[in-house]
Design a protein around this motif. Structure first.
Motif, short mmCIF file in Angstrom:
data_model
loop_
_atom_site.label_atom_id
_atom_site.label_comp_id
_atom_site.label_asym_id
_atom_site.label_seq_id
_atom_site.Cartn_x
_atom_site.Cartn_y
_atom_site.Cartn_z
N ALA A 136 0.82 -1.21 0.00
CA ALA A 136 0.00 0.00 0.00
C ALA A 136 0.86 1.26 0.00
N ASN A 137 1.98 1.21 0.68
CA ASN A 137 2.89 2.36 0.70
C ASN A 137 3.51 2.62 -0.66
N ILE A 138 3.79 1.54 -1.39
CA ILE A 138 4.35 1.70 -2.74
C ILE A 138 3.29 2.27 -3.68
N VAL A 139 2.10 1.73 -3.63
CA VAL A 139 1.02 2.19 -4.51
C VAL A 139 0.68 3.65 -4.24
N SER A 140 0.70 4.07 -2.97
CA SER A 140 0.38 5.45 -2.62
C SER A 140 1.49 6.43 -2.96
N GLY A 141 2.71 5.91 -3.19
CA GLY A 141 3.84 6.77 -3.47
C GLY A 141 4.66 7.12 -2.25
N GLU A 142 4.23 6.65 -1.09
CA GLU A 142 4.99 6.91 0.13
C GLU A 142 6.35 6.22 0.09
N LEU A 143 6.39 5.06 -0.57
CA LEU A 143 7.63 4.31 -0.75
C LEU A 143 7.86 4.13 -2.24
N THR A 144 9.04 4.50 -2.71
CA THR A 144 9.36 4.40 -4.14
C THR A 144 10.44 3.36 -4.36
N VAL A 145 10.20 2.48 -5.32
CA VAL A 145 11.18 1.47 -5.71
C VAL A 145 11.53 1.73 -7.17
N GLU A 146 12.74 2.15 -7.42
CA GLU A 146 13.16 2.47 -8.78
C GLU A 146 13.76 1.23 -9.46
N PRO A 147 13.48 1.03 -10.74
CA PRO A 147 14.07 -0.12 -11.44
C PRO A 147 15.55 0.10 -11.73
N ILE A 148 16.32 -0.97 -11.63
CA ILE A 148 17.74 -0.96 -11.99
C ILE A 148 17.93 -2.03 -13.05
N PHE A 149 18.29 -1.63 -14.24
CA PHE A 149 18.36 -2.57 -15.36
C PHE A 149 19.78 -3.06 -15.68
#
Length: 342
Positions: free
Chosen positions: A315-328
């Motif tokens: 829920a924190n990720i979906v709300s934007g409170e927690l951001t997970v950036e992709p590393i390719f």
């Protein structure tokens, strides 16, 4: 003439050697090409099932060409175009050179993976997808449930999609418990169907102390599962497996802790709609937690209280409170690991 499996969705297949056109709004059928059979509960099966679902949703026919291997698929691409396919989905990183060539040669729209630079308006789209948000949740789950404070990541190669999930998993582990060691092992540069290699490498990671394995492998994942199923952790307890893309509960129920499930249907549906609206090749496609095109599988092996904590993180990720950036990039992925082996 090569035979293909066709999924009817209310539109008739163009007959004879009629070349597919790129006229806006005109698309009656699409084709998906996969290197392995669509029975891997993973990349190949999800691609085929998603293409069929997108065809059903948009009223186009779907032609499935599966088990093609990783060699030259230009003849198959040409034949599918002659069969009338208005979109060729080249569902393998090994096809990202030949498919654009055929697109240019025949004027047929193609979709490729792992090649954003190939995107060409009206002709070539890239769908380098990333399940990194789901993999992050899987990392948090693994760190919560490991007894040995050691987990492993086993991959069949280092394509961008695998890399982003490996990085997301590692970051999830670190955020949950920085003391957990992560062993990262690569079966080979393109060992997607190497089940024997998957078993051998996974056994070595378990021997190094891991009691949870995050595996990314297509066909090779079945070898990983064999290794997990026959292994005993250092403390004498069970070893668990976290899979990706599909749900292998029916074939690995005793060892499957979870899976980062993908649904590519929205992506393929958007491609068909983009061809119809004359915007194909101008967009970036994505999957994620917000629309459930990426989700973490709940199994009975996960305690309810642990799952509730994972749901809160989601829920924190979906709300934007927690951001997970992709590393390719593979080099950046490796830098996140405690131990790396090939």
């Amino acid at each position: 003439m090569m035979k293909f499996v066709k999924s009817m969705a209310g539109a008739a297949l163009l007959s004879g050697a009629v070349m597919a056109s790129t006229w806006a709004g005109e698309i009656d059928s699409i084709a998906i090409l996969t290197p392995e059979e669509g029975t891997d509960f993973g990349w190949n099966q999800q691609g085929i099932e998603s293409a069929k679902a997108a065809g059903e949703a948009t009223g186009v026919e779907v032609i499935v060409a599966q088990g093609l291997g990783y060699g030259d698929v230009r003849p198959t691409l040409r034949e599918l175009a002659e069969e009338g396919a208005g979109l060729l989905i080249a569902h393998a990183s090994g096809y990202n050179t030949s498919a654009p060539e055929i697109a240019e040669e025949l004027g047929v729209p193609v979709a490729v993976v792992d090649t954003p630079s190939a995107r060409t308006e009206g002709l070539i789209a890239d769908y380098t997808l990333s399940g990194h948000e789901g993999a992050y949740l899987a990392g948090r789950l693994a760190a919560k449930m490991t007894r040995s404070k050691a987990v492993g990541i086993v991959v069949s190669g280092e394509p961008p999609s695998w890399n982003s999930q490996s990085a997301g998993f590692a970051e999830g582990v670190r955020d949950e418990d920085p003391e957990v060691d992560i062993t990262y092992a690569v079966i080979g540069p393109a060992a997607y169907s190497d089940a024997a290699g998957g078993k051998r490498v996974t056994e070595s990671v378990i021997a190094a102390g891991a009691d949870i394995i995050f595996g990314q492998g297509n066909g090779s994942s079945f070898g990983m599962i064999q290794a997990v199923a026959t292994a005993t952790a250092a403390d004498g307890g069970e070893v668990w497996f976290i899979d990706v893309i599909g749900d292998k509960s029916s074939v690995a129920e005793d060892v499957l802790l979870s899976s980062v499930i993908w649904d590519i249907t929205p992506v393929y549906t958007a491609m068909i709609e983009d061809i119809r609206s004359d915007t194909y090749g101008t967009k970036t496609y994505a999957i994620g937690l917000a629309d459930d095109s990426v989700r973490l599988l709940k199994t009975d092996a996960i305690p309810d209280d642990v799952w509730a904590e994972i749901e809160e993180i989601r829920a924190n990720i979906v709300s934007g409170e927690l951001t997970v950036e992709p590393i390719f990039e593979a080099t950046k992925v490796r830098a996140l690991m405690t131990d790396v082996s090939e």
